[in-house]
Design a protein around this motif. Sequence first.
Motif, mmCIF file in Angstrom:
data_model
loop_
_atom_site.group_PDB
_atom_site.id
_atom_site.type_symbol
_atom_site.label_atom_id
_atom_site.label_comp_id
_atom_site.label_asym_id
_atom_site.label_seq_id
_atom_site.Cartn_x
_atom_site.Cartn_y
_atom_site.Cartn_z
ATOM 1 N N THR A 10 0.824 -1.211 0.000
ATOM 2 C CA THR A 10 0.000 0.000 0.000
ATOM 3 C C THR A 10 0.856 1.259 0.000
ATOM 4 N N PRO A 33 4.125 3.226 -3.145
ATOM 5 C CA PRO A 33 4.114 4.340 -4.110
ATOM 6 C C PRO A 33 4.367 5.714 -3.495
ATOM 7 N N VAL A 34 4.186 5.861 -2.168
ATOM 8 C CA VAL A 34 4.289 7.202 -1.570
ATOM 9 C C VAL A 34 5.379 7.296 -0.504
ATOM 10 N N LYS A 66 7.613 10.464 -0.220
ATOM 11 C CA LYS A 66 7.007 11.793 -0.127
ATOM 12 C C LYS A 66 6.971 12.238 1.333
ATOM 13 N N LYS A 84 -3.933 4.095 4.758
ATOM 14 C CA LYS A 84 -4.860 4.713 3.803
ATOM 15 C C LYS A 84 -4.790 6.247 3.893
ATOM 16 N N LYS A 123 -1.556 7.380 2.233
ATOM 17 C CA LYS A 123 -1.573 7.222 0.777
ATOM 18 C C LYS A 123 -2.535 8.210 0.130
ATOM 19 N N ASP A 124 -3.719 8.400 0.729
ATOM 20 C CA ASP A 124 -4.700 9.304 0.140
ATOM 21 C C ASP A 124 -4.189 10.737 0.064
ATOM 22 N N CYS A 125 -3.576 11.205 1.158
ATOM 23 C CA CYS A 125 -3.092 12.602 1.174
ATOM 24 C C CYS A 125 -1.863 12.763 0.294
ATOM 25 N N LEU A 126 -0.917 11.845 0.407
ATOM 26 C CA LEU A 126 0.341 11.982 -0.324
ATOM 27 C C LEU A 126 0.186 11.719 -1.814
ATOM 28 N N SER A 127 -0.897 11.048 -2.207
ATOM 29 C CA SER A 127 -1.115 10.753 -3.630
ATOM 30 C C SER A 127 -1.823 11.867 -4.364
ATOM 31 N N ARG A 128 -2.446 12.793 -3.619
ATOM 32 C CA ARG A 128 -3.195 13.868 -4.266
ATOM 33 C C ARG A 128 -2.269 14.824 -5.007
ATOM 34 N N ASP A 129 -2.735 15.326 -6.109
ATOM 35 C CA ASP A 129 -1.977 16.327 -6.834
ATOM 36 C C ASP A 129 -1.932 17.633 -6.051
#
Length: 324
Positions: A207, A210-211, A214, A314, A317-323
Amino acid sequence: MKLAPVLLLASASLLAGTAARAAAPNVVVSIKPIHSLVAAIMQGVGEPKLIVEGAASPHTFNMKPSNAAALQNADLIFWIGHGMEAFLEKPLEAVPSKAAVVTLEDAPGLHKLKFREGGVFEPEADDDDGHDHDGGDSDQAVHDDGDHDLQGYDTHLWLDPMNAKAFAQEIERRLVQADPADAPRYQQNAAELIRKLDALDTELKLTLEPVRHKPFIVFHDAYQYFEHRYHVSVAGSITVSPETMPGAERISEIHKKVTDLGATCVFAEPQFEPKLLNVVTEGTKARSGVLDPESGALDPSPDLYFKLMRGLAKSLKDCLSRDA
Protein backbone atom coordinates in the motif's frame (compact mmCIF):
# COMPACT_ATOMS: atom_id res chain seq x y z
CA MET A 1 -38.48 -41.96 37.57
CA LYS A 2 -35.82 -43.71 35.51
CA LEU A 3 -35.08 -40.41 33.79
CA ALA A 4 -34.09 -38.69 37.04
CA PRO A 5 -30.45 -39.92 37.07
CA VAL A 6 -30.09 -38.84 33.46
CA LEU A 7 -31.48 -35.38 34.27
CA LEU A 8 -29.25 -35.10 37.30
CA LEU A 9 -26.23 -36.05 35.20
CA ALA A 10 -27.14 -33.48 32.55
CA SER A 11 -27.62 -30.79 35.21
CA ALA A 12 -24.30 -31.65 36.79
CA SER A 13 -22.62 -31.46 33.39
CA LEU A 14 -24.21 -28.06 32.69
CA LEU A 15 -23.11 -26.73 36.08
CA ALA A 16 -19.59 -28.03 35.50
CA GLY A 17 -19.47 -26.27 32.14
CA THR A 18 -20.69 -23.03 33.71
CA ALA A 19 -18.07 -23.31 36.44
CA ALA A 20 -15.36 -23.87 33.84
CA ARG A 21 -16.41 -20.76 31.92
CA ALA A 22 -16.52 -18.73 35.13
CA ALA A 23 -12.92 -19.74 35.80
CA ALA A 24 -11.66 -17.65 32.88
CA PRO A 25 -9.43 -14.87 34.18
CA ASN A 26 -10.74 -11.34 34.70
CA VAL A 27 -8.52 -9.38 32.32
CA VAL A 28 -8.09 -5.58 32.16
CA VAL A 29 -6.19 -3.78 29.38
CA SER A 30 -5.01 -0.16 29.31
CA ILE A 31 -5.36 1.06 25.70
CA LYS A 32 -7.28 0.07 22.58
CA PRO A 33 -4.49 -1.31 20.34
CA ILE A 34 -3.37 -3.71 23.08
CA HIS A 35 -6.95 -4.50 24.07
CA SER A 36 -7.54 -5.59 20.47
CA LEU A 37 -4.66 -8.08 20.58
CA VAL A 38 -5.77 -9.46 23.96
CA ALA A 39 -9.40 -9.70 22.80
CA ALA A 40 -8.33 -11.62 19.68
CA ILE A 41 -6.43 -14.19 21.76
CA MET A 42 -9.28 -14.47 24.31
CA GLN A 43 -12.02 -15.06 21.71
CA GLY A 44 -14.22 -17.97 22.78
CA VAL A 45 -13.04 -17.71 26.39
CA GLY A 46 -13.86 -14.23 27.65
CA GLU A 47 -13.70 -10.50 26.93
CA PRO A 48 -11.08 -8.19 28.43
CA LYS A 49 -12.09 -4.85 29.97
CA LEU A 50 -10.69 -1.62 28.52
CA ILE A 51 -9.60 1.39 30.59
CA VAL A 52 -8.96 4.18 28.03
CA GLU A 53 -12.26 4.24 26.16
CA GLY A 54 -13.73 6.44 23.46
CA ALA A 55 -11.59 9.18 21.96
CA ALA A 56 -9.52 9.63 25.14
CA SER A 57 -5.73 9.57 24.88
CA PRO A 58 -3.44 7.80 27.37
CA HIS A 59 -1.30 10.94 27.33
CA THR A 60 -4.06 13.00 28.99
CA PHE A 61 -6.33 10.36 30.57
CA ASN A 62 -7.83 10.68 34.06
CA MET A 63 -8.92 7.54 35.92
CA LYS A 64 -12.61 7.08 36.77
CA PRO A 65 -14.02 5.11 39.75
CA SER A 66 -15.14 2.36 37.34
CA ASN A 67 -11.57 2.01 36.10
CA ALA A 68 -10.26 1.69 39.66
CA ALA A 69 -12.91 -0.95 40.42
CA ALA A 70 -11.93 -2.94 37.32
CA LEU A 71 -8.30 -2.96 38.43
CA GLN A 72 -9.25 -4.12 41.94
CA ASN A 73 -11.21 -7.06 40.52
CA ALA A 74 -8.61 -8.06 37.90
CA ASP A 75 -6.68 -11.31 37.73
CA LEU A 76 -4.48 -10.10 34.86
CA ILE A 77 -3.65 -6.52 33.79
CA PHE A 78 -1.90 -5.62 30.52
CA TRP A 79 -0.33 -2.22 29.90
CA ILE A 80 2.56 -0.90 27.80
CA GLY A 81 4.47 0.66 30.69
CA HIS A 82 5.58 3.80 32.48
CA GLY A 83 6.45 5.76 29.36
CA MET A 84 2.96 5.41 27.84
CA GLU A 85 0.26 5.17 30.54
CA ALA A 86 1.74 7.33 33.30
CA PHE A 87 -1.74 7.70 34.81
CA LEU A 88 -1.66 4.00 35.76
CA GLU A 89 1.53 4.04 37.83
CA LYS A 90 -0.04 4.75 41.22
CA PRO A 91 -3.25 2.74 40.67
CA LEU A 92 -1.21 -0.33 39.76
CA GLU A 93 0.71 -0.04 43.01
CA ALA A 94 -2.60 -0.47 44.84
CA VAL A 95 -3.98 -3.54 43.02
CA PRO A 96 -4.47 -6.73 45.08
CA SER A 97 -1.61 -9.20 45.14
CA LYS A 98 -3.73 -11.73 43.21
CA ALA A 99 -3.53 -9.54 40.11
CA ALA A 100 -0.64 -10.18 37.73
CA VAL A 101 0.52 -6.95 36.08
CA VAL A 102 2.07 -7.52 32.64
CA THR A 103 4.28 -4.68 31.40
CA LEU A 104 4.39 -5.31 27.67
CA GLU A 105 7.33 -2.99 27.01
CA ASP A 106 9.34 -5.77 28.70
CA ALA A 107 8.14 -8.46 26.26
CA PRO A 108 10.96 -10.42 24.61
CA GLY A 109 11.80 -9.71 20.98
CA LEU A 110 10.69 -6.08 20.76
CA HIS A 111 12.38 -3.60 18.45
CA LYS A 112 12.79 -0.35 20.39
CA LEU A 113 13.73 3.10 19.09
CA LYS A 114 15.10 6.05 21.03
CA PHE A 115 13.08 9.23 21.41
CA ARG A 116 13.84 11.93 18.89
CA GLU A 117 14.32 15.54 19.86
CA GLY A 118 13.49 18.68 17.96
CA GLY A 119 10.78 19.51 15.49
CA VAL A 120 12.62 18.54 12.30
CA PHE A 121 13.97 15.03 11.78
CA GLU A 122 17.16 14.38 9.87
CA PRO A 123 16.66 12.17 6.78
CA GLU A 124 17.88 8.62 7.12
CA ALA A 125 20.36 6.98 4.81
CA ASP A 126 18.90 5.90 1.48
CA ASP A 127 17.41 2.46 1.93
CA ASP A 128 17.27 1.51 -1.74
CA ASP A 129 20.07 -0.98 -1.21
CA GLY A 130 17.99 -4.11 -1.41
CA HIS A 131 18.04 -4.70 2.33
CA ASP A 132 14.97 -5.18 4.49
CA HIS A 133 15.50 -2.40 7.01
CA ASP A 134 13.60 -3.70 10.01
CA GLY A 135 15.60 -1.40 12.24
CA GLY A 136 17.82 -4.16 13.53
CA ASP A 137 21.01 -2.48 12.34
CA SER A 138 19.94 1.11 13.03
CA ASP A 139 22.02 3.15 15.44
CA GLN A 140 18.68 4.40 16.79
CA ALA A 141 17.53 0.92 17.70
CA VAL A 142 17.45 -0.18 21.33
CA HIS A 143 17.34 -3.96 21.45
CA ASP A 144 15.58 -5.92 24.15
CA ASP A 145 18.44 -7.95 25.56
CA GLY A 146 16.78 -8.78 28.84
CA ASP A 147 17.72 -5.48 30.50
CA HIS A 148 14.40 -3.94 31.51
CA ASP A 149 15.99 -0.76 32.84
CA LEU A 150 16.30 0.76 29.37
CA GLN A 151 15.14 4.36 29.36
CA GLY A 152 14.40 7.00 26.78
CA TYR A 153 12.78 4.91 24.03
CA ASP A 154 9.56 5.58 22.16
CA THR A 155 6.70 3.54 23.65
CA HIS A 156 4.35 3.63 20.62
CA LEU A 157 5.66 0.12 20.07
CA TRP A 158 2.48 -1.36 18.56
CA LEU A 159 2.86 0.66 15.34
CA ASP A 160 5.20 -2.03 14.01
CA PRO A 161 3.29 -5.29 13.38
CA MET A 162 6.43 -7.23 14.29
CA ASN A 163 6.24 -5.70 17.76
CA ALA A 164 2.55 -6.61 17.82
CA LYS A 165 3.62 -10.21 17.18
CA ALA A 166 5.99 -10.04 20.15
CA PHE A 167 3.14 -8.67 22.26
CA ALA A 168 0.83 -11.46 21.06
CA GLN A 169 3.33 -14.13 22.09
CA GLU A 170 3.70 -12.61 25.57
CA ILE A 171 -0.07 -12.16 25.95
CA GLU A 172 -0.61 -15.80 24.99
CA ARG A 173 2.02 -16.96 27.47
CA ARG A 174 0.54 -15.00 30.33
CA LEU A 175 -3.05 -16.07 29.57
CA VAL A 176 -2.01 -19.74 29.43
CA GLN A 177 -0.19 -19.28 32.71
CA ALA A 178 -3.27 -17.73 34.34
CA ASP A 179 -5.79 -20.13 32.78
CA PRO A 180 -4.22 -23.49 31.78
CA ALA A 181 -7.64 -25.06 31.18
CA ASP A 182 -8.19 -22.84 28.15
CA ALA A 183 -4.61 -23.06 26.86
CA PRO A 184 -5.54 -24.77 23.55
CA ARG A 185 -7.94 -21.95 22.64
CA TYR A 186 -5.42 -19.23 23.52
CA GLN A 187 -2.71 -20.99 21.53
CA GLN A 188 -4.95 -21.50 18.49
CA ASN A 189 -6.13 -17.87 18.57
CA ALA A 190 -2.60 -16.55 18.98
CA ALA A 191 -1.34 -18.59 16.03
CA GLU A 192 -4.14 -17.20 13.86
CA LEU A 193 -3.44 -13.66 15.05
CA ILE A 194 0.25 -13.96 14.21
CA ARG A 195 -0.62 -15.29 10.75
CA LYS A 196 -2.89 -12.28 10.18
CA LEU A 197 -0.20 -9.88 11.41
CA ASP A 198 2.27 -11.27 8.87
CA ALA A 199 -0.31 -10.85 6.11
CA LEU A 200 -1.05 -7.30 7.28
CA ASP A 201 2.64 -6.43 7.16
CA THR A 202 2.89 -7.56 3.54
CA GLU A 203 -0.29 -5.66 2.65
CA LEU A 204 0.92 -2.39 4.20
CA LYS A 205 4.27 -2.57 2.41
CA LEU A 206 2.44 -2.78 -0.93
CA THR A 207 0.00 0.00 0.00
CA LEU A 208 2.70 2.48 1.01
CA GLU A 209 5.35 1.69 -1.59
CA PRO A 210 4.11 4.34 -4.11
CA VAL A 211 4.29 7.20 -1.57
CA ARG A 212 7.10 6.23 0.77
CA HIS A 213 9.50 8.91 -0.49
CA LYS A 214 7.01 11.79 -0.13
CA PRO A 215 7.71 13.79 3.06
CA PHE A 216 5.06 14.79 5.59
CA ILE A 217 4.69 16.37 9.05
CA VAL A 218 2.80 14.82 11.99
CA PHE A 219 1.18 16.38 15.04
CA HIS A 220 3.29 14.51 17.61
CA ASP A 221 6.18 12.13 17.20
CA ALA A 222 4.27 8.86 17.55
CA TYR A 223 5.10 7.16 14.26
CA GLN A 224 8.75 6.07 14.41
CA TYR A 225 7.92 2.37 14.37
CA PHE A 226 5.55 2.73 11.44
CA GLU A 227 8.14 4.92 9.69
CA HIS A 228 10.99 2.44 10.17
CA ARG A 229 8.94 -0.58 9.18
CA TYR A 230 7.55 0.92 5.95
CA HIS A 231 10.26 3.53 5.18
CA VAL A 232 7.79 6.41 4.90
CA SER A 233 9.29 9.91 5.09
CA VAL A 234 8.22 11.62 8.32
CA ALA A 235 10.06 14.96 8.12
CA GLY A 236 9.13 16.30 11.54
CA SER A 237 6.50 16.73 14.24
CA ILE A 238 4.75 19.79 15.59
CA THR A 239 5.31 18.56 19.14
CA VAL A 240 7.32 15.71 20.66
CA SER A 241 4.71 15.13 23.36
CA PRO A 242 1.03 16.09 23.14
CA GLU A 243 1.09 17.16 26.79
CA THR A 244 3.45 20.02 25.88
CA MET A 245 2.50 22.56 23.25
CA PRO A 246 5.39 23.92 21.15
CA GLY A 247 6.81 27.42 21.39
CA ALA A 248 7.10 30.04 18.66
CA GLU A 249 10.61 28.95 17.65
CA ARG A 250 9.55 25.36 17.05
CA ILE A 251 6.46 26.40 15.10
CA SER A 252 8.61 28.66 12.93
CA GLU A 253 11.05 25.80 12.33
CA ILE A 254 8.27 23.43 11.26
CA HIS A 255 6.66 26.11 9.05
CA LYS A 256 9.99 26.63 7.27
CA LYS A 257 10.36 22.86 6.80
CA VAL A 258 6.88 22.60 5.27
CA THR A 259 7.70 25.51 2.95
CA ASP A 260 11.06 24.05 1.91
CA LEU A 261 9.52 20.66 1.19
CA GLY A 262 6.96 22.16 -1.16
CA ALA A 263 3.67 20.34 -1.59
CA THR A 264 3.41 17.86 1.29
CA CYS A 265 0.96 16.82 4.00
CA VAL A 266 0.58 17.84 7.63
CA PHE A 267 -1.43 15.44 9.80
CA ALA A 268 -3.55 16.28 12.82
CA GLU A 269 -4.92 13.75 15.32
CA PRO A 270 -8.60 13.38 16.32
CA GLN A 271 -7.85 13.41 20.05
CA PHE A 272 -6.25 16.85 20.00
CA GLU A 273 -7.48 18.75 16.92
CA PRO A 274 -4.68 21.31 17.22
CA LYS A 275 -5.30 24.84 16.00
CA LEU A 276 -1.56 24.94 15.39
CA LEU A 277 -2.10 23.05 12.13
CA ASN A 278 -3.39 26.19 10.43
CA VAL A 279 -0.40 28.19 11.65
CA VAL A 280 2.07 25.59 10.40
CA THR A 281 0.50 25.33 6.93
CA GLU A 282 -0.39 29.00 6.41
CA GLY A 283 1.03 30.31 3.13
CA THR A 284 2.30 26.88 2.03
CA LYS A 285 1.06 24.31 -0.46
CA ALA A 286 0.75 21.70 2.27
CA ARG A 287 -2.36 19.58 2.38
CA SER A 288 -3.86 18.34 5.65
CA GLY A 289 -5.01 14.95 6.84
CA VAL A 290 -5.73 13.03 10.04
CA LEU A 291 -3.80 10.14 11.58
CA ASP A 292 -5.08 8.22 14.60
CA PRO A 293 -2.16 6.31 16.18
CA GLU A 294 -4.07 5.41 19.36
CA SER A 295 -7.33 4.42 17.57
CA GLY A 296 -9.43 6.99 19.43
CA ALA A 297 -12.05 7.03 16.67
CA LEU A 298 -12.44 3.23 16.54
CA ASP A 299 -14.71 0.97 18.58
CA PRO A 300 -12.94 -1.71 20.65
CA SER A 301 -12.88 -5.13 18.97
CA PRO A 302 -10.51 -7.98 18.12
CA ASP A 303 -10.17 -6.42 14.65
CA LEU A 304 -9.39 -2.90 15.86
CA TYR A 305 -5.61 -3.29 15.49
CA PHE A 306 -5.99 -4.15 11.81
CA LYS A 307 -8.40 -1.26 11.22
CA LEU A 308 -5.94 1.07 12.96
CA MET A 309 -2.96 0.06 10.85
CA ARG A 310 -4.89 0.01 7.57
CA GLY A 311 -6.37 3.40 8.48
CA LEU A 312 -2.92 4.92 8.96
CA ALA A 313 -1.73 3.54 5.63
CA LYS A 314 -4.86 4.71 3.80
CA SER A 315 -4.69 8.25 5.28
CA LEU A 316 -1.07 8.57 4.28
CA LYS A 317 -1.57 7.22 0.78
CA ASP A 318 -4.70 9.30 0.14
CA CYS A 319 -3.09 12.60 1.17
CA LEU A 320 0.34 11.98 -0.32
CA SER A 321 -1.11 10.75 -3.63
CA ARG A 322 -3.20 13.87 -4.27
CA ASP A 323 -1.98 16.33 -6.83
CA ALA A 324 -0.72 19.61 -5.48
